[in-house]
Structure formats: structure tokens, C-alpha cells
Design a protein around this motif. Sequence first.
Motif, PDB file in Angstrom:
ATOM      1  N   THR A 327       1.502 -21.237   0.059  1.00  0.00           N
ATOM      2  CA  THR A 327       0.301 -20.462   0.033  1.00  0.00           C
ATOM      3  C   THR A 327      -0.328 -20.782  -1.347  1.00  0.00           C
ATOM      4  N   LEU A 328      -1.505 -20.623  -1.508  1.00  0.00           N
ATOM      5  CA  LEU A 328      -2.397 -20.557  -2.882  1.00  0.00           C
ATOM      6  C   LEU A 328      -2.998 -19.229  -2.334  1.00  0.00           C
ATOM      7  N   ALA A 329      -3.751 -18.672  -3.436  1.00  0.00           N
ATOM      8  CA  ALA A 329      -4.410 -17.272  -3.479  1.00  0.00           C
ATOM      9  C   ALA A 329      -5.844 -17.487  -3.831  1.00  0.00           C
ATOM     10  N   TYR A 330      -6.962 -17.083  -3.212  1.00  0.00           N
ATOM     11  CA  TYR A 330      -8.275 -17.142  -3.807  1.00  0.00           C
ATOM     12  C   TYR A 330      -8.971 -15.817  -3.451  1.00  0.00           C
ATOM     13  N   TRP A 331     -10.066 -15.794  -4.365  1.00  0.00           N
ATOM     14  CA  TRP A 331     -10.878 -14.467  -4.653  1.00  0.00           C
ATOM     15  C   TRP A 331     -12.250 -15.131  -4.673  1.00  0.00           C
ATOM     16  N   LYS A 332     -13.212 -14.282  -4.232  1.00  0.00           N
ATOM     17  CA  LYS A 332     -14.661 -14.585  -4.083  1.00  0.00           C
ATOM     18  C   LYS A 332     -15.363 -13.543  -5.012  1.00  0.00           C
ATOM     19  N   PHE A 333     -15.827 -14.224  -6.338  1.00  0.00           N
ATOM     20  CA  PHE A 333     -16.818 -13.289  -7.398  1.00  0.00           C
ATOM     21  C   PHE A 333     -18.050 -13.434  -7.210  1.00  0.00           C
ATOM     22  N   HIS A 334     -18.683 -12.370  -6.713  1.00  0.00           N
ATOM     23  CA  HIS A 334     -20.253 -12.045  -6.488  1.00  0.00           C
ATOM     24  C   HIS A 334     -20.738 -11.198  -7.809  1.00  0.00           C
ATOM     25  N   VAL A 335     -21.616 -11.860  -8.466  1.00  0.00           N
ATOM     26  CA  VAL A 335     -22.063 -11.027  -9.611  1.00  0.00           C
ATOM     27  C   VAL A 335     -23.750 -10.743  -9.376  1.00  0.00           C
ATOM     28  N   ASP A 336     -23.792  -9.453  -9.473  1.00  0.00           N
ATOM     29  CA  ASP A 336     -25.235  -8.849  -9.504  1.00  0.00           C
ATOM     30  C   ASP A 336     -25.579  -8.436 -10.536  1.00  0.00           C
ATOM     31  N   TRP A 337     -26.580  -9.061 -11.562  1.00  0.00           N
ATOM     32  CA  TRP A 337     -26.898  -8.738 -12.747  1.00  0.00           C
ATOM     33  C   TRP A 337     -28.021  -7.569 -12.793  1.00  0.00           C
ATOM     34  N   THR A 338     -28.748  -7.510 -11.761  1.00  0.00           N
ATOM     35  CA  THR A 338     -29.783  -6.369 -11.591  1.00  0.00           C
ATOM     36  C   THR A 338     -29.277  -5.025 -11.277  1.00  0.00           C
ATOM     37  N   THR A 339     -28.321  -4.866 -10.412  1.00  0.00           N
ATOM     38  CA  THR A 339     -27.404  -3.766 -10.069  1.00  0.00           C
ATOM     39  C   THR A 339     -26.017  -4.132 -10.106  1.00  0.00           C
ATOM     40  N   THR A 340     -25.425  -3.735 -11.110  1.00  0.00           N
ATOM     41  CA  THR A 340     -23.976  -4.335 -11.483  1.00  0.00           C
ATOM     42  C   THR A 340     -22.869  -3.555 -10.622  1.00  0.00           C
ATOM     43  N   SER A 341     -23.369  -2.439 -10.137  1.00  0.00           N
ATOM     44  CA  SER A 341     -22.345  -1.712  -9.021  1.00  0.00           C
ATOM     45  C   SER A 341     -22.062  -2.422  -7.931  1.00  0.00           C
ATOM     46  N   ASN A 342     -23.114  -3.572  -7.547  1.00  0.00           N
ATOM     47  CA  ASN A 342     -23.172  -4.336  -6.342  1.00  0.00           C
ATOM     48  C   ASN A 342     -22.111  -5.516  -6.759  1.00  0.00           C
ATOM     49  N   SER A 343     -21.856  -5.876  -7.808  1.00  0.00           N
ATOM     50  CA  SER A 343     -20.878  -6.973  -7.857  1.00  0.00           C
ATOM     51  C   SER A 343     -19.528  -6.514  -7.408  1.00  0.00           C
ATOM     52  N   THR A 344     -18.964  -7.771  -6.900  1.00  0.00           N
ATOM     53  CA  THR A 344     -17.573  -7.739  -6.222  1.00  0.00           C
ATOM     54  C   THR A 344     -16.783  -8.623  -6.435  1.00  0.00           C
ATOM     55  N   PHE A 345     -15.625  -8.402  -6.259  1.00  0.00           N
ATOM     56  CA  PHE A 345     -14.296  -9.294  -6.531  1.00  0.00           C
ATOM     57  C   PHE A 345     -13.360  -9.305  -5.657  1.00  0.00           C
ATOM     58  N   ALA A 346     -13.568 -10.093  -4.414  1.00  0.00           N
ATOM     59  CA  ALA A 346     -12.986  -9.830  -2.989  1.00  0.00           C
ATOM     60  C   ALA A 346     -11.710 -10.800  -3.084  1.00  0.00           C
ATOM     61  N   GLY A 347     -10.425 -10.314  -2.769  1.00  0.00           N
ATOM     62  CA  GLY A 347      -9.252 -10.931  -2.610  1.00  0.00           C
ATOM     63  C   GLY A 347      -7.988 -10.255  -3.251  1.00  0.00           C
ATOM     64  N   PRO A 348      -7.078 -10.723  -3.076  1.00  0.00           N
ATOM     65  CA  PRO A 348      -6.531 -12.135  -2.733  1.00  0.00           C
ATOM     66  C   PRO A 348      -6.601 -12.334  -1.375  1.00  0.00           C
ATOM     67  N   SER A 349      -7.008 -13.507  -0.979  1.00  0.00           N
ATOM     68  CA  SER A 349      -6.963 -14.053   0.294  1.00  0.00           C
ATOM     69  C   SER A 349      -5.911 -15.209   0.472  1.00  0.00           C
ATOM     70  N   THR A 350      -5.323 -15.563   1.511  1.00  0.00           N
ATOM     71  CA  THR A 350      -4.356 -16.331   1.822  1.00  0.00           C
ATOM     72  C   THR A 350      -4.629 -17.808   2.012  1.00  0.00           C
ATOM     73  N   LEU A 351      -4.429 -18.815   1.447  1.00  0.00           N
ATOM     74  CA  LEU A 351      -4.733 -20.205   2.068  1.00  0.00           C
ATOM     75  C   LEU A 351      -3.385 -20.812   2.020  1.00  0.00           C
ATOM     76  N   THR A 352      -3.079 -21.350   3.303  1.00  0.00           N
ATOM     77  CA  THR A 352      -1.898 -21.878   3.441  1.00  0.00           C
ATOM     78  C   THR A 352      -1.807 -23.339   3.257  1.00  0.00           C
ATOM     79  N   VAL A 353      -0.745 -23.895   2.568  1.00  0.00           N
ATOM     80  CA  VAL A 353      -0.811 -25.325   2.035  1.00  0.00           C
ATOM     81  C   VAL A 353       0.895 -25.594   2.493  1.00  0.00           C
ATOM     82  N   ALA A 354       0.980 -27.135   2.469  1.00  0.00           N
ATOM     83  CA  ALA A 354       2.178 -27.633   2.438  1.00  0.00           C
ATOM     84  C   ALA A 354       3.339 -26.812   1.458  1.00  0.00           C
ATOM     85  N   SER A 355       4.471 -26.735   2.067  1.00  0.00           N
ATOM     86  CA  SER A 355       5.474 -26.079   1.197  1.00  0.00           C
ATOM     87  C   SER A 355       5.657 -26.693  -0.300  1.00  0.00           C
ATOM     88  N   TYR A 356       5.939 -25.977  -1.283  1.00  0.00           N
ATOM     89  CA  TYR A 356       6.095 -26.469  -2.554  1.00  0.00           C
ATOM     90  C   TYR A 356       7.146 -25.630  -3.371  1.00  0.00           C
TER      91      TYR A 356
END
Length: 797
Positions: A327-356
Motif C-alpha cells: 500500500t501507499l497512503a494518501y490524504w486530501k488537503f482542502h484549504v479555505d482561506w475565507t472560513t478557515t474552519s472549513n479546511s479539511t485534511f482527509a485521510g489516510p486512504s489506502t492505495l493498493t500497489v504491487a508488493s514491495y
Amino acid sequence: MSRSRRRRRRRRGRIAALTAILTAVPALWLAAPAAQADPAPHTPTAHRSADTGPAVRHDTSPTLRSMAAHAHHGRHGRKEQGDDPGETRLPHPPASPIPDPVVQSSPGGPSAPSTGTNFEGVGAGNYSITGVPPDPNAAVGSSQIVETVNTAYAVYSKSGTTVLAPTNTSTLWSGFGGSCETTNDGDAVVRWDTLAGRWVVTQFANVSSSSGPYYECVAVSTGADATGSYYRYSFQYANFPDYPKLSVWPDAYYVTYNMFTASGSFLNAEACALNRSAMLTGASATQQCFTTSSSYGGLLGADLDGSTAPPSGEPELMVGLGTTSTTLAYWKFHVDWTTTSNSTFAGPSTLTVASYTTACGSSGTCIPQSGTSQQLDSLSDRLMFRLAYRNFGDHESLVVNDAVTAGSSVGVRWYELRMSGGSPTVYQQGTYAPDSTYRWMGSIAEDKVGNIALGYSQSSSSVHPSVRYTGRLAGDTLGTMTQGEVTAITGGGSQTSYSRWGDYTSMSVDPTDDCTFWYTNEYIPANGNFNWHTRLASFTLPNCGSTASNDFSIGVSPASSGVAAGSSATTTVSTAVTSGSAQSVSLSASGLPSGATASFNPTSVTAGGSSTLTVATSSSTPAGTYNITVTGTGASATHTATYTLTVTSGSGGGITNGGFETDSLSGWTPAGTTSVVSSGAHSGTYAAQLGSTSPTNGDSSIAQTFTAPSGTSTLGFSYNVTCPDTLTYDWATATLKDNTTGTTTTVLAKTCVSSSGWLQKTASVTAGHSYTLTLVSHDDNYTGDATYTRYDDVTLS
């Protein structure tokens, strides 16, 4: 230069135990503060960091050329101790139980990248070197190249002429005040903001402090001339913000860190969004920061290449190594400069990859060199800078790499990810290890037509570390670097006393043609320790610089599908105008498996349009995975895309819908809580999910009765169990009953782990026998530890 390592206390204080210093150079130590206990680690609330807030200083500088004229052109400030304690290993997944399945064990073809300019960068020949590693990094602008090493900065023309001689990076903050001006602590990074035509340079400060606060110093040029004036900022951190990595996105400049206590204990990864629009005008600016759990480090943010911005409002994607070997892990960073409380950092989500397996075992150090027993650090516990993003119009692509075990040596695992439904999917992946020499410390990027270039260090027990690069063309066989390997410069020596190498290298794309790659890395001209040089080399890959005035791109979505023999699969073929005017594009397909046919509706499109490709298999189509080449032929250009089709045995005998690519459980008998999910599949688009992310009661199962066709002897399937409880209460299991003989085999014994990643099981079958396969996930319905299991790719072979 990363500072995440052991620290030693002196009688009157503490100096960061980083890399080596040249003992013959007089030590000009900074005054050490009084000894004191480390501050309590900062604990985020809901992952939002207390480092969020305004820059503590900002101003507009004089021109860099005027500041540099009065600067000391050599390293100064904090010195580094000579014990070379090595890099503190970040959290990384355990070793894979199987060999790397995507190793490219032979070199590409006879054609090779077309070399261009190749010249010396910052190094022992033009700068006072007092430590390792150099951290070579460069960016290319409209007319200049800026290179940073750990504590120095230089500007060149594209022909290699020196525009601004190497000088301390802290020169950028002359007259600024505070630690950005008074320390030259390193870990500098430079990027070119293509959309704005500006330079962005970062460096951390005050990192030798035993108590902080610590700083990230950020300078944004006021124009395209890197020797001109800059808007300067200083952002403050409670914990030590190590290994900063800068990326450019339309809504922010994003910086990722590995956070440590002052004593060197790893805390977590932190990601910060800096207000780009404010910083482009020199206005007051703030940052918004979030942290991960302590299970993750070494995150990279998507860094924009090319002049086409991502879709409006698309969050910044951040990727790191996962917690399992698949696996790799990923996050989605949404930033709201007007209403900062609406900013989000969602994750981690899993991305399946070849074994390593990350390179060099638990230490990370195993790279051999010629003429010395000193081995080098692979830095395999993190993805390598950059996560390069490009919007091609018909698809969004990201490329990234890291160092992995490849047989008895080390190779570069590289990925091309593509966005689908707002989330990344693996389009292709490979491990470049064409022979037994070691390759590591890579950097990767794409040009405007989708060619990929990969640069790296290369070494062995009979070869000094050297700088090399290779590549692939957009229409080539997936997962393979098809171009020949080019040596930018052969090292004349090895590093004889210290393990630190890198800590990163840099592959950039020239924004003026979007075709020319510039690669920056280090080498050593003779055996030694503080004599490293850096090299900047440019090259192009075929079919980019000579792109026709009227041109287009082609892509397929989904890029892969599974189908039972005798059934059909479809994908959408999309085209986009990349230059000039739209033209008629006729479509064809090749590489079909036997007994299969392909049809397009419509058979030709005007560039910018799309068509539906249907691949119809027959009952005689052999099971297997096939790479189908989709070709678009226009009046002035021809382009290809690859569609991967996995065929499983048909309903006339064998497994029906074993890949669940019908988006249903057709062919299976479900019980309990069952569904088909469209994210996190082992391959293709869909997988079966038994149980739920919410608690369920008892067994959830799917079962299928089938006859093993002639010529088959093995049943296989992939599973991914999420079981946060214990085996006493929750589990996944699978059984195979031979209805002909009445015997039952447990293929998957009861299993409960918090996150297994995708694993495979197999069992023997006898052709002509009837079998019932039952896949199970059991949950005791207890709140807070829901168990569920995903199954995929049930096949006979």
C-alpha cells in the motif's frame, strides 16, 4: 539535509547531532542555551496543528544580487558534528513476503534520451563544504535555473553560465531579522511557480535550539528574475520541522514535514498550506497546518508542472508510504482561506500497489561503493521528492518513486497515478533494476506529451556513485522504462567515512518548451568525505520537442477492467486538443487476446471528443492479463494509450465474475452484509466487500459452485482484511469444498489483523471436479471495532 536523528547534550546545552563537519576547518560554534528538559510534544486536536497562524515576520527584500554582493560566500553559522549518527528511520511498512512482482530486470531499447547541457553546480569547487549530505535540488524558470544545496543557493543560465555564484541561502534573508537571517540551517528547497512565473525558496531556521521555537523561512520572488527582490516570510513551529518539502498548487504553497521533539523523537508528519495569493503580493500571510498519526512520515504534496491548472477546487493530494507492503497512503488537503474552519485534511486512504520491500532492511543503509567498505543510506523509508503532477486535459497524472529491494540489490520503484472520481488510482508501476548494480535516490517527472523521465544515483562494489537517468515514452508498454540508460557523469570516487547521501535529487521540466528535463544530483570526484560536487544535466525524450503544430492526446478510463471469458468489457476513450486546431482522429485497437474483438462507437472522433471501446471475449479466450493498445491516428500525429484487460474463466466452467467487474455479485450467493465497492480494489475497478465499516452481526459471506475446467490446477484469490479486534471475536476465513469427493479445505485460516493489505491465497483443484468456494468475514457487532474483508480476483489457472 534532514535533521531527524539522535541529539547529544553538551554541558552548557545542546547542539543538533546532524552530519559531519570538516575538522580542519575552525569551528565557529553558536552559543548554546542552558540545558533544560525537552518541551512537551505538541498534540493536535482533530489533526489540526497549533502551528496554524500568521507569519511571525514578513517584508520585501532588496535585490538578491545586491545582498549577495555583500555576503560571505561560504558556509557559516551552526556546524555539524562528525559522528554521522545516521538518519532516524521513519515509520515504514514491513518487508513483503514475496519478491517484487514488477521488477524490470533488463534494460530498455537502444534508443536513449537526447542529451543537452551538462555542467557543474554548487560543490567543493566553488563553495566551502563542511558537511554531508548536499541535498541537491533545482528548479527551471523562464530563462534561469536556480539550484539549492543544503545551505547554499546559486543561479545559472540555461547554457550553464553562472549568473549568481554560490552563496549561503540565508543571504536571501539579509536584513530580515530573527533566525532566518542569523542561522543558515539548511534543508533548502526551490520551486518555480509556473502559473505565476515566480521563484519560491524555503529553508528552516533555529533547528539547533533545545527548546524552539523553530522556523520555516519562505521567499517568493517579485518577478521572473531569481536575482531580484523577494517577499519574505517566517512561519513558526512548536516542534522541530524536519525534512521540509515544498510543492506548488493554485490555492496554496504546501510544505510537508517530519516532526520531532528537540531530543529527536519522531512525532508525526505535518502538512501546512501557505497563503499563496497573499504571498504573491507581499501581503500578510497565514498558514494552516494538520498532522497525521505517528504511523506516517515522509509525505509529499502534488507539485504542479505545466501551464494547465488542476480542475477548479481540486484539493491538494498528499502521498506517503503505507503501513503494509502492498500500500501507499494518501490524504486530501482542502484549504479555505475565507472560513478557515472549513479546511479539511482527509485521510489516510489506502492505495493498493504491487508488493514491495523498502531497501536495505531495518537500517536503510546497504548501498556499496567501489574501494571502500563504507555503505550509503538508501533513505528508503520515504517517497522521494517530487510528487510531480500534470493535467493533460483528458486525464490528471502524478508520478513518484522510492527505493526498494530488487533481488540482491536495490532498484527504483516508480508509479504513475491517475485521478479517477477525485481519488488516485495506479495506472502503471515498475521497479527499475535492469542489472545487479544499486539504483536509489531517484526523482521523476513527465513532459507535456506524457513521456516520463527518471533520474537516480547508481553504485556498486566495483563502481563509484554516479549520476544516471532513463525514461519511457507515453505509448510504451506499461510499467517499463523503455529508453536506454544515460550517465550524466561518472563519479571518480566514493564517500569513505559517512553513510549520508542525497538526501534527495531533483527532476524538473523546462516551462518554456515543457519538453526539456533538467536533472540535478551529486557525485564525488575522488575518494573523500567533504568533496562532493553537484551536476545539472538536461535532456529530452523523443516525440516531444518536435510535436506537430496541430496535436492531441488520448487516454482511456477506466485504464483496466476484468471480464469473464465470453463476456464484454467497456472503457471510454477520450481525446483532447494539446496544440493548434482539432483534427479527425480514427481509432483502432491491437494486442487483443485470441477469440476477442474490439469495436468503437463512434469509430472516429474530432479531437476533444470521446468514444466507447467494447472488447468482446469468447468462451475460448484464454484466462490472463492483456495490454491492449488503443491507437488514435490523426492527420498530423498519432498517439496511443494502453487498456489492461484481465480475462477469467467463463461460466461454461470455472469462476463467474471472479473480479466483480460487473459491479455486482452476479454468479455468487451472498449472505449477511455484502456489497461491491469501487475503491481500493486489488485490480480493475471493483471488489467484493463482506461486512461493513459499521458493526455487523455474525457471518457475511459469498459462495459460488463451479467446475474446474480442463487444464486448470490452481484456485487463487486476493483478500484484504480490516479487523481491529482479536481472533476470539472477529475474523476472515475461506473454505473450498470438493463436491466430487466430499472433502473440504480451509484455504484461508481464521485471520484477524488491523489492516492486512492485499494478500493472496491459492489452493489446488482437480480438473472436472465440482467445487464450492465460500468467502467469509465475521463480526461480533461490537461498537468501535467493525470488521470487514474485501475479496477480489478469484481465478483458476
